[in-house]
Design an enzyme around this catalytic site. Structure first.
Site, PDB file in Angstrom:
ATOM      1  CB  ALA A  99      -0.926  -0.005   1.213  1.00 27.83           C
ATOM      2  CG  HIS A 157       0.510 -10.611   3.271  1.00 25.44           C
ATOM      3  ND1 HIS A 157       0.756 -11.100   4.531  1.00 25.44           N
ATOM      4  CD2 HIS A 157       0.037 -11.658   2.534  1.00 25.44           C
ATOM      5  CE1 HIS A 157       0.469 -12.402   4.563  1.00 25.44           C
ATOM      6  NE2 HIS A 157       0.016 -12.754   3.364  1.00 25.44           N
ATOM      7  CB  CYS A 158       0.417  -3.853   3.627  1.00 25.13           C
ATOM      8  SG  CYS A 158       0.549  -3.772   5.426  1.00 25.13           S
ATOM      9  CB  VAL A 159      -2.129  -6.280  -1.291  1.00 25.69           C
ATOM     10  CG1 VAL A 159      -2.694  -5.997  -2.676  1.00 25.69           C
ATOM     11  CG2 VAL A 159      -0.750  -6.925  -1.394  1.00 25.69           C
TER      12      VAL A 159
END
Length: 432
Positions: free
Chosen positions: A142, A388-390
């Site tokens: 992100a 996972h912060c996608v």
């Protein structure tokens, strides 16, 4: 009773003392440097989120608070001037570590997220015109997706509309070079990508596009994962911008590195106006780099810790670290392939030859990633689960949205990998 307290340095260790550290350390002796891993059966497999901290880093950070605490370069007294000198030395060592040609190309930030936002706001706001394009990977972290969306929203408020052009990812987890080449157009101004992908564990260098990218198009690499896992040379990459996260390369949270190639310096405006990053109010006088992007007091203990972390990485050698993680990756893949129901996300599992830099993501039929992570944690294995912060609206298919990520470093062993795969196999036998 726990182990006896380790003796610490009474004052911060000078940079030259770090330089006198052993020229070479063996990977086999690495674990002894990391106190959090002493006397524990728990297995830490989440180094892509943050790495454990070695003793020299701990001493550097705590030493600043124990003695001679000062604000670097803000006073004429010895504590302040010596500290400024130490940070200048760390800047020089950082430049050498990442392959930068000049120390004024190295900017210290609060982290990789701050560094990428600095690119968006200090370069993007100043340099982009209405109709310009940025090519990006929507499945990146992100921190390398949302700043560009934020930039687009800000510019739209002032009548300049830029376009964010997504490109695809291959089965190997790499940026799709053919897709990027197809999408480069006359209004393309920036291509941004992960050097080592935080979920897929694949390396993208864009080297296949060299000679085919117009000089007006800048390249930005997120090296948050690669910085502590494999050799990085920003000049070899052809990077105009590259960002690093200290806490993912044995350093402390609070420090990041932004590489800004000299050719872009005249396109930048201050990122954090104030302190040493700008002149008097209303003054057009330009501050030299890297001060232009370094407003305010930095996280001084984190910068001192970064210097110590680079010393530790250099003492093992980045090639040796990469080889160790590649070996662990191969062993992990071999073990998980024997477990019924394991499905790999894009990455080294699909490579035609042995590759990998310590990151493998997978799912297991019959159990959610979060539930599997809970079971693994109860068994003493610390892994990352989830997206996972996608960013949620760019994660892709449902199979990509949630997974278990295993990430290794030099303190992990073959035995730990074997124990982990045995545990996953036991879970599979119960749920399938």
């Amino acid at each position: 009773m726990g182990p006896p307290a380790r003796a610490s340095h009474p004052i911060p260790v000078p940079i030259r003392a770090h330089a006198a550290a052993p020229a070479h350390r063996s990977i086999d002796a690495a674990r002894a440097l990391f106190p959090a891993l002493e006397d524990t059966r728990e297995v830490y497999l989440d180094s892509a989120a943050t790495t454990q901290k070695p003793w020299p880093v701990i001493d550097a950070a705590t030493g600043y608070h124990r003695a001679r605490t000062a604000n670097a370069g803000r006073g004429s007294y010895r504590w302040s001037t010596e500290l400024a000198g130490r940070i200048a030395e760390i800047r020089g060592r950082t430049a050498r570590f990442i392959g930068a040609g000049h120390t004024d190309e190295v900017v210290f930030t609060g982290g990789a997220t701050a560094a990428l936002n600095a690119v968006a706001l200090s370069w993007g706001l100043a340099a982009l015109d209405d109709g310009d394009h940025i090519l990006f990977n929507p499945r990146d972290h992100a921190a390398n997706v949302l700043p560009w969306h934020h930039l687009r929203a800000i510019m739209a408020r002032f009548g300049r509309n830029i376009e964010l052009v997504p490109y695809r990812v291959t089965e190997l987890g790499e940026a799709d070079i053919a897709d990027i080449a197809h999408k480069i157009g006359p209004r393309t101004r920036l291509i941004t990508t992960s050097h080592l992908h935080h979920v897929y564990g694949a390396v993208t260098t864009l080297e296949e596009l060299r000679g085919r990218i117009p000089s007006r198009v800048l390249l930005c690499f997120d090296c948050s994962q690669s910085g502590g896992h494999l050799p990085v040379d920003v000049v070899e990459l052809g990077a105009d911008f590259a960002v690093f996260a200290a806490h993912k390369m044995f350093g402390a949270p609070g420090a990041g590195v932004l590489y800004c190639r000299r050719r872009v310096h005249d396109q930048l405006i201050p990122f954090l106006p104030g302190g040493t990053s700008g002149g008097r109010a209303g003054d057009d006088a330009r501050v030299a780099m890297p001060g232009l992007l370094e407003g305010g007091t930095p996280d001084i203990p984190a910068l001192l810790a970064l210097g110590a972390a680079i010393d530790v990485l250099d003492s093992f050698g980045m090639s040796a670290i990469a080889e160790h993680n590649r070996d662990l990756t191969a062993r992990l893949l071999d073990g998980l392939r024997t477990v019924p129901g394991v499905r790999f996300l894009p990455g080294p599992a699909y490579a035609p030859c042995a590759t990998g830099y310590g990151i493998v993501s997978f799912t297991l039929d019959g159990i959610s990633a979060d539930d599997l992570g809970f079971v693994l944690a109860e068994s003493g294995f610390m892994v990352r689960t989830g997206a996972h912060c996608v960013p949620a609206d760019t994660a892709g298919s449902a199979s990509d949205a949630e997974s278990v990520r295993v990430s290794t470093q030099i303190y992990n062993t073959h035995t730990e990998i074997d124990r982990f795969t045995d545990c996953v196999r036991q879970v599979a036998e119960e749920v399938l």
